[in-house]
Write an enzyme that holds these catalytic residues in place. Sequence first.
Site, PDB file in Angstrom:
ATOM      1  N   HIS A 182      85.239 -62.833  31.688  1.00 20.31           N
ATOM      2  CA  HIS A 182      84.903 -62.801  33.112  1.00 20.31           C
ATOM      3  C   HIS A 182      83.433 -63.159  33.285  1.00 20.31           C
ATOM      4  N   THR A 239      88.535 -55.820  24.527  1.00 21.23           N
ATOM      5  CA  THR A 239      88.396 -57.250  24.817  1.00 21.23           C
ATOM      6  C   THR A 239      89.579 -58.087  24.343  1.00 21.23           C
ATOM      7  N   THR A 254      72.437 -52.629  32.233  1.00 20.04           N
ATOM      8  CA  THR A 254      71.568 -53.790  32.479  1.00 20.04           C
ATOM      9  C   THR A 254      72.308 -55.115  32.307  1.00 20.04           C
ATOM     10  N   GLY A 255      73.547 -55.075  31.820  1.00 22.75           N
ATOM     11  CA  GLY A 255      74.294 -56.305  31.571  1.00 22.75           C
ATOM     12  C   GLY A 255      75.026 -56.795  32.817  1.00 22.75           C
ATOM     13  N   LYS A 292      85.410 -54.165  17.679  1.00 19.86           N
ATOM     14  CA  LYS A 292      85.991 -53.665  18.935  1.00 19.86           C
ATOM     15  C   LYS A 292      87.401 -53.102  18.679  1.00 19.86           C
ATOM     16  N   TYR A 351      82.842 -59.381  15.759  1.00 22.94           N
ATOM     17  CA  TYR A 351      82.872 -58.733  17.077  1.00 22.94           C
ATOM     18  C   TYR A 351      84.265 -58.177  17.374  1.00 22.94           C
ATOM     19  N   LEU A 367      80.064 -49.772  28.486  1.00 20.62           N
ATOM     20  CA  LEU A 367      79.972 -51.236  28.534  1.00 20.62           C
ATOM     21  C   LEU A 367      78.960 -51.771  27.530  1.00 20.62           C
ATOM     22  N   ALA A 368      78.177 -50.897  26.922  1.00 19.89           N
ATOM     23  CA  ALA A 368      77.132 -51.359  25.998  1.00 19.89           C
ATOM     24  C   ALA A 368      77.765 -51.954  24.749  1.00 19.89           C
ATOM     25  N   ALA A 369      77.256 -53.100  24.342  1.00 21.53           N
ATOM     26  CA  ALA A 369      77.759 -53.731  23.115  1.00 21.53           C
ATOM     27  C   ALA A 369      76.847 -54.880  22.717  1.00 21.53           C
ATOM     28  N   GLU A 385      89.253 -60.706  22.848  1.00 13.75           N
ATOM     29  CA  GLU A 385      88.875 -61.233  21.526  1.00 13.75           C
ATOM     30  C   GLU A 385      89.636 -60.482  20.427  1.00 13.75           C
TER      31      GLU A 385
HETATM   32  P1  NAP Z   1      76.260 -58.092  28.475  1.00 14.05           P
HETATM   33  O1  NAP Z   1      75.845 -58.730  29.756  1.00 14.05           O
HETATM   34  O2  NAP Z   1      75.897 -58.741  27.188  1.00 14.05           O
HETATM   35  O3  NAP Z   1      75.714 -56.589  28.482  1.00 14.05           O
HETATM   36  C1  NAP Z   1      75.720 -55.802  27.322  1.00 14.05           C
HETATM   37  C2  NAP Z   1      74.976 -54.523  27.611  1.00 14.05           C
HETATM   38  O4  NAP Z   1      74.959 -53.693  26.433  1.00 14.05           O
HETATM   39  C3  NAP Z   1      73.498 -54.738  28.006  1.00 14.05           C
HETATM   40  O5  NAP Z   1      73.183 -53.832  29.029  1.00 14.05           O
HETATM   41  C4  NAP Z   1      72.760 -54.364  26.729  1.00 14.05           C
HETATM   42  O6  NAP Z   1      71.440 -53.920  26.953  1.00 14.05           O
HETATM   43  C5  NAP Z   1      73.632 -53.201  26.266  1.00 14.05           C
HETATM   44  N1  NAP Z   1      73.415 -52.848  24.854  1.00 14.05           N
HETATM   45  C6  NAP Z   1      73.511 -53.653  23.771  1.00 14.05           C
HETATM   46  N2  NAP Z   1      73.243 -52.957  22.651  1.00 14.05           N
HETATM   47  C7  NAP Z   1      72.955 -51.685  23.030  1.00 14.05           C
HETATM   48  C8  NAP Z   1      72.606 -50.503  22.331  1.00 14.05           C
HETATM   49  N3  NAP Z   1      72.470 -50.482  21.004  1.00 14.05           N
HETATM   50  N4  NAP Z   1      72.410 -49.367  23.045  1.00 14.05           N
HETATM   51  C9  NAP Z   1      72.526 -49.367  24.391  1.00 14.05           C
HETATM   52  N5  NAP Z   1      72.838 -50.471  25.126  1.00 14.05           N
HETATM   53  C10 NAP Z   1      73.065 -51.610  24.436  1.00 14.05           C
HETATM   54  O7  NAP Z   1      77.847 -57.889  28.443  1.00 14.05           O
HETATM   55  P2  NAP Z   1      78.913 -57.898  29.645  1.00 14.05           P
HETATM   56  O8  NAP Z   1      79.437 -59.280  29.786  1.00 14.05           O
HETATM   57  O9  NAP Z   1      78.378 -57.170  30.805  1.00 14.05           O
HETATM   58  O10 NAP Z   1      80.095 -57.048  28.966  1.00 14.05           O
HETATM   59  C11 NAP Z   1      80.162 -55.636  29.104  1.00 14.05           C
HETATM   60  C12 NAP Z   1      81.077 -55.065  28.018  1.00 14.05           C
HETATM   61  O11 NAP Z   1      82.373 -55.633  28.151  1.00 14.05           O
HETATM   62  C13 NAP Z   1      80.635 -55.354  26.592  1.00 14.05           C
HETATM   63  O12 NAP Z   1      80.992 -54.228  25.821  1.00 14.05           O
HETATM   64  C14 NAP Z   1      81.478 -56.549  26.174  1.00 14.05           C
HETATM   65  O13 NAP Z   1      81.648 -56.549  24.786  1.00 14.05           O
HETATM   66  C15 NAP Z   1      82.764 -56.251  26.931  1.00 14.05           C
HETATM   67  N6  NAP Z   1      83.571 -57.404  27.332  1.00 14.05           N
HETATM   68  C16 NAP Z   1      83.019 -58.412  28.073  1.00 14.05           C
HETATM   69  C17 NAP Z   1      83.816 -59.457  28.510  1.00 14.05           C
HETATM   70  C18 NAP Z   1      83.237 -60.583  29.344  1.00 14.05           C
HETATM   71  O14 NAP Z   1      83.905 -61.627  29.428  1.00 14.05           O
HETATM   72  N7  NAP Z   1      82.103 -60.403  29.990  1.00 14.05           N
HETATM   73  C19 NAP Z   1      85.186 -59.481  28.184  1.00 14.05           C
HETATM   74  C20 NAP Z   1      85.713 -58.424  27.446  1.00 14.05           C
HETATM   75  C21 NAP Z   1      84.908 -57.371  27.036  1.00 14.05           C
HETATM   76  P3  NAP Z   1      70.174 -54.958  26.940  1.00 14.05           P
HETATM   77  O15 NAP Z   1      70.048 -55.423  28.368  1.00 14.05           O
HETATM   78  O16 NAP Z   1      69.062 -54.092  26.488  1.00 14.05           O
HETATM   79  O17 NAP Z   1      70.511 -56.070  26.000  1.00 14.05           O
HETATM   80  O1  G4F Z   2      81.381 -68.064  26.404  1.00 12.73           O
HETATM   81  P1  G4F Z   2      81.702 -67.677  25.010  1.00 12.73           P
HETATM   82  O2  G4F Z   2      80.563 -67.432  24.091  1.00 12.73           O
HETATM   83  O3  G4F Z   2      82.675 -66.427  25.114  1.00 12.73           O
HETATM   84  P2  G4F Z   2      83.685 -65.748  24.057  1.00 12.73           P
HETATM   85  O4  G4F Z   2      83.350 -66.081  22.666  1.00 12.73           O
HETATM   86  O5  G4F Z   2      85.070 -66.055  24.507  1.00 12.73           O
HETATM   87  O6  G4F Z   2      83.341 -64.204  24.272  1.00 12.73           O
HETATM   88  C1  G4F Z   2      83.223 -63.636  25.575  1.00 12.73           C
HETATM   89  O7  G4F Z   2      84.501 -63.228  26.012  1.00 12.73           O
HETATM   90  C2  G4F Z   2      85.102 -62.175  25.211  1.00 12.73           C
HETATM   91  C3  G4F Z   2      86.476 -61.894  25.825  1.00 12.73           C
HETATM   92  O8  G4F Z   2      87.429 -62.765  25.286  1.00 12.73           O
HETATM   93  C4  G4F Z   2      84.184 -60.962  25.286  1.00 12.73           C
HETATM   94  F1  G4F Z   2      84.753 -59.932  24.602  1.00 12.73           F
HETATM   95  C5  G4F Z   2      82.828 -61.315  24.696  1.00 12.73           C
HETATM   96  O9  G4F Z   2      81.953 -60.188  24.826  1.00 12.73           O
HETATM   97  C6  G4F Z   2      82.237 -62.482  25.498  1.00 12.73           C
HETATM   98  O10 G4F Z   2      81.953 -62.026  26.800  1.00 12.73           O
HETATM   99  O11 G4F Z   2      82.616 -68.808  24.339  1.00 12.73           O
HETATM  100  C7  G4F Z   2      83.816 -69.235  24.941  1.00 12.73           C
HETATM  101  C8  G4F Z   2      84.369 -70.422  24.171  1.00 12.73           C
HETATM  102  C9  G4F Z   2      84.444 -70.194  22.659  1.00 12.73           C
HETATM  103  O12 G4F Z   2      85.656 -70.714  22.198  1.00 12.73           O
HETATM  104  C10 G4F Z   2      83.288 -71.021  22.086  1.00 12.73           C
HETATM  105  O13 G4F Z   2      83.514 -71.503  20.772  1.00 12.73           O
HETATM  106  O14 G4F Z   2      83.465 -71.530  24.338  1.00 12.73           O
HETATM  107  C11 G4F Z   2      83.271 -72.155  23.094  1.00 12.73           C
HETATM  108  N1  G4F Z   2      81.997 -72.875  23.147  1.00 12.73           N
HETATM  109  C12 G4F Z   2      81.876 -74.233  23.064  1.00 12.73           C
HETATM  110  N2  G4F Z   2      80.591 -74.580  23.117  1.00 12.73           N
HETATM  111  C13 G4F Z   2      80.773 -72.355  23.258  1.00 12.73           C
HETATM  112  C14 G4F Z   2      79.870 -73.426  23.249  1.00 12.73           C
HETATM  113  N3  G4F Z   2      80.363 -71.073  23.399  1.00 12.73           N
HETATM  114  C15 G4F Z   2      79.029 -70.854  23.533  1.00 12.73           C
HETATM  115  N4  G4F Z   2      78.594 -69.588  23.717  1.00 12.73           N
HETATM  116  N5  G4F Z   2      78.110 -71.877  23.515  1.00 12.73           N
HETATM  117  C16 G4F Z   2      78.480 -73.191  23.359  1.00 12.73           C
HETATM  118  O15 G4F Z   2      77.650 -74.094  23.328  1.00 12.73           O
END
Ligand code: NAP
Ligand code: G4F
Length: 344
Positions: free
Chosen positions: A183, A129, A16-17, A156, A152, A84-86, A131
């Site tokens: 992304h 990630t 769903t994410g 991970k 977080y 992908l769930a987290a 992170e």
């Molecule tokens: P997202 O939009 O926040 O989606 C997270 C998904 O995890 C949602 O479907 C959520 O379901 C599900 N989830 C959370 N807790 C759960 C649980 N206890 N059991 C089952 N499902 C659960 O995240 P995303 O951006 O698509 O990222 C996908 C994955 O890549 C995550 O693991 C994230 O940590 C990792 N990641 C993301 C990025 C990025 O920049 N996007 C970068 C590096 C790694 P609900 O809809 O019910 O909340």
């Molecule tokens: O968009 P962010 O919340 O993403 P962050 O923390 O980089 O995490 C995302 O990327 C990770 C990969 O590196 C994933 F693993 C993780 O699941 C997620 O998808 O914040 C990006 C930057 C941070 O430095 C934060 O401090 O933006 C800065 N920021 C500044 N103002 C803010 C804000 N972040 C958020 N969310 N909201 C603000 O108002």
Amino acid sequence: MKVSPKGRRALITGITGQDGSYLTELLLSKGYEVYGLVRRSSNDPLVRLHNLKSKPHIVYGNLRDMASLERAIKEARPDEIYNLAAQSDVGISFKCPEETEEINYYGVGRLVNAAMRFNPKVRIYQASTSEMFGKTKPPQNEESPFLPVSPYGVAKLKAHEDFVVGYREKHGLYICSGFLFNHESPRRGEHFVTRKISISLVKVKLGLQDRVELGNLDAKRDWGYAGDYVEAMWKMHQQKKPQDYVVATGESHTVRDFVNEAAAILAIKLHWSGQGLREVAKNEKRKTIVRVNKMFYRPTEVDYLLGDCRKAAKDLKWGPQLSFAKLVRLMVESDLAALSRGIK
Ligand code: NAP
Ligand code: G4F
């Protein structure tokens, strides 16, 4: 001989994410039978999947509930699992560290154990990630040390070490980590900084909001397009041996750069002044459009992420397709179209 993906079965947790929705589209287009693990929610959890032409099968379950995972795996009979769930919000992980560890570490262990017992030949992708690199100096690649600074990142990293590296070595499991850098897309959650900026500036443009308040404007991120990154996930499952890969663009921008790029697309001219908590951006009429609010700062910050994805380019023949400028435009134009429809 390469096995055709047609007829292969995939289970996506986190369907769903943001990433789950793009990966579902990709796998369905390749002929996969796609199953998605969905947890119960009081709202409609399937909003991102409504526009798909063909639909995945939904199985209810939760990474916190072993019995539900066993049932889901039995029903889906997956050849490939994409975990992908987290709890994916870094800022929230400081406020809810136990929940973050429960899902992002123990949840991975439950899933991997259930899957391996059911089919030792299953292939598992773990959403690791950038992170995890935390304070490590850029550019970061597969050899860089991990120095996470958030609950977080720590959860991970433990999941990667114990269940990806550990189970690959101990049990010969096909399991791999994608160290994905940030992304984004029009489907990005609204609390992540890129989407927050995009929606807020569109609302300012349409007169629906006065300003946006942000935290650390100096943080640098390597931002790519989610649609490109799910291709890399799939390619990691098509290799002879499981390996871990950095997936990134190799370009980094500050949060302030993102604001400037989005504002320029909307023809909002910004003039910056002040420093730190007093920094503001005003428009031509001297109205404050961006303000810093310490509420959005984190206790510890990852300052500078910049990925080196040469290994993915070489082995997976993968590369990012959408530039930073095009990504910001895609997000802003999508929010502008949606919000303009809303006020017509
Ligand atoms: P997202 O939009 O926040 O989606 C997270 C998904 O995890 C949602 O479907 C959520 O379901 C599900 N989830 C959370 N807790 C759960 C649980 N206890 N059991 C089952 N499902 C659960 O995240 P995303 O951006 O698509 O990222 C996908 C994955 O890549 C995550 O693991 C994230 O940590 C990792 N990641 C993301 C990025 C990025 O920049 N996007 C970068 C590096 C790694 P609900 O809809 O019910 O909340
Ligand atoms: O968009 P962010 O919340 O993403 P962050 O923390 O980089 O995490 C995302 O990327 C990770 C990969 O590196 C994933 F693993 C993780 O699941 C997620 O998808 O914040 C990006 C930057 C941070 O430095 C934060 O401090 O933006 C800065 N920021 C500044 N103002 C803010 C804000 N972040 C958020 N969310 N909201 C603000 O108002």
